[in-house]
Scaffold this motif. Structure first.
Motif, short mmCIF file in Angstrom:
data_model
loop_
_atom_site.label_atom_id
_atom_site.label_comp_id
_atom_site.label_asym_id
_atom_site.label_seq_id
_atom_site.Cartn_x
_atom_site.Cartn_y
_atom_site.Cartn_z
N UNK A 1 3.48 54.59 22.82
CA UNK A 1 3.93 53.37 22.15
C UNK A 1 5.33 53.60 21.61
N UNK A 2 5.99 52.54 21.16
CA UNK A 2 7.31 52.69 20.56
C UNK A 2 7.20 53.40 19.21
N UNK A 3 6.07 53.23 18.53
CA UNK A 3 5.86 53.98 17.29
C UNK A 3 5.81 55.48 17.59
N UNK A 4 5.19 55.83 18.70
CA UNK A 4 5.11 57.22 19.11
C UNK A 4 6.51 57.78 19.38
N UNK A 5 7.36 56.98 19.98
CA UNK A 5 8.75 57.38 20.21
C UNK A 5 9.49 57.56 18.88
N UNK A 6 9.30 56.61 17.97
CA UNK A 6 9.96 56.71 16.66
C UNK A 6 9.52 57.96 15.91
N UNK A 7 8.25 58.31 16.01
CA UNK A 7 7.75 59.52 15.35
C UNK A 7 8.41 60.75 15.96
N UNK A 8 8.60 60.74 17.28
CA UNK A 8 9.26 61.86 17.96
C UNK A 8 10.72 61.97 17.51
N UNK A 9 11.38 60.84 17.33
CA UNK A 9 12.77 60.85 16.84
C UNK A 9 12.82 61.43 15.42
N UNK A 10 11.89 60.99 14.58
CA UNK A 10 11.84 61.49 13.20
C UNK A 10 11.58 62.99 13.19
N UNK A 11 10.62 63.46 14.00
CA UNK A 11 10.32 64.89 14.10
C UNK A 11 11.56 65.68 14.50
N UNK A 12 12.23 65.20 15.54
CA UNK A 12 13.41 65.89 16.07
C UNK A 12 14.52 65.96 15.04
N UNK A 13 14.80 64.84 14.41
CA UNK A 13 15.89 64.74 13.45
C UNK A 13 15.60 65.54 12.18
N UNK A 14 14.44 65.33 11.60
CA UNK A 14 14.12 65.95 10.32
C UNK A 14 13.88 67.45 10.44
N UNK A 15 13.34 67.90 11.56
CA UNK A 15 13.15 69.34 11.76
C UNK A 15 14.50 70.05 11.76
N UNK A 16 15.48 69.43 12.44
CA UNK A 16 16.81 70.02 12.48
C UNK A 16 17.47 70.04 11.11
N UNK A 17 17.35 68.93 10.37
CA UNK A 17 17.96 68.84 9.05
C UNK A 17 17.32 69.83 8.07
N UNK A 18 16.00 69.96 8.14
CA UNK A 18 15.30 70.90 7.26
C UNK A 18 15.71 72.34 7.54
N UNK A 19 15.87 72.67 8.81
CA UNK A 19 16.29 74.02 9.19
C UNK A 19 17.66 74.34 8.59
N UNK A 20 18.57 73.38 8.68
CA UNK A 20 19.92 73.58 8.13
C UNK A 20 19.86 73.74 6.61
#
Length: 204
Positions: free
Chosen positions: A56-75
């Motif tokens: 679903x598009x919600x599933x895509x949005x969750x993937x975007x959030x995971x990708x973005x926030x994981x990177x920001x948290x690592x930094x």
């Protein structure tokens, strides 16, 4: 008997391209512009490929959030023990597009239960990392021990979000004064939003 539809692999290059392009589209045009057809057209792909990787598009949005926030948290987590953890925190909050997209995600999550849990989870994790960065800064610079680090964290990050969004529509009254006060309070120079980048903080 119902069958489970097969999905593409999570480490697929095509899936990663879809996530990266979705983030760009969201930053440029907002959540309302995100559709399987729009996303696929930007990459010269069939729109069915989006549903092959995301149910679903919600599933895509969750993937975007995971990708973005994981990177920001690592930094941010990597900067906590650095000489200037506050500098990294401020850099991550720079940008009108990043502030607007973050706010839009939170509003959208209020209407979409599927997004509520991942956004809350990442917001809590990011707030904790922000708190640790601010606490380290206050201790290293021997700043007023009566200042509550968590309250300072919320105040600082909220100020950056509001100022960035207002600056995007030309509202700047009180901005320089607010940042000058925060700079004095934290013994750290904070850039005015007019000088901040307009691109969201992302990692690849």
């Amino acid at each position: 008997m119902a069958t489970t539809r097969r999905r593409g692999k999570k480490d697929s290059k095509t899936r990663i391209r879809l996530i990266d392009e979705a983030l760009i589209l969201l930053s440029e045009d907002g959540i309302s512009a995100l559709s399987a057809r729009n996303l696929a057209q930007r990459l010269d792909l069939s729109f069915q490929i989006v549903h092959y990787y995301f149910k679903s598009m919600d599933d895509l949005l969750i993937a975007v959030i995971d990708h973005c926030m994981t990177g920001l948290l690592t930094i941010l987590e990597g900067a906590i023990d650095s000489d200037n953890p506050l500098e990294t925190l401020i850099e991550l909050h720079k940008g009108q597009a990043a502030a607007a997209l973050s706010l839009e995600f939170e509003i959208y999550a209020g209407r979409r239960p599927a997004l509520r849990e991942p956004i809350k989870r990442y917001t809590d994790l990011f707030r904790q990392a922000e708190y640790e960065a601010v606490s380290c800064h206050l201790k290293k610079h021997n700043i007023d021990k009566n200042l509550p680090p968590l309250a300072v964290t919320v105040m600082l990050t909220s100020a950056f979000r509001v100022l960035a969004i207002e600056n995007a529509i030309g509202v700047t009254m009180g901005h320089k004064e607010t940042l000058a006060w925060l700079s004095s309070l934290l013994s750290f120079p904070i850039t005015h939003p007019a000088e901040l980048t307009t691109n969201p903080a992302t990692t690849s």
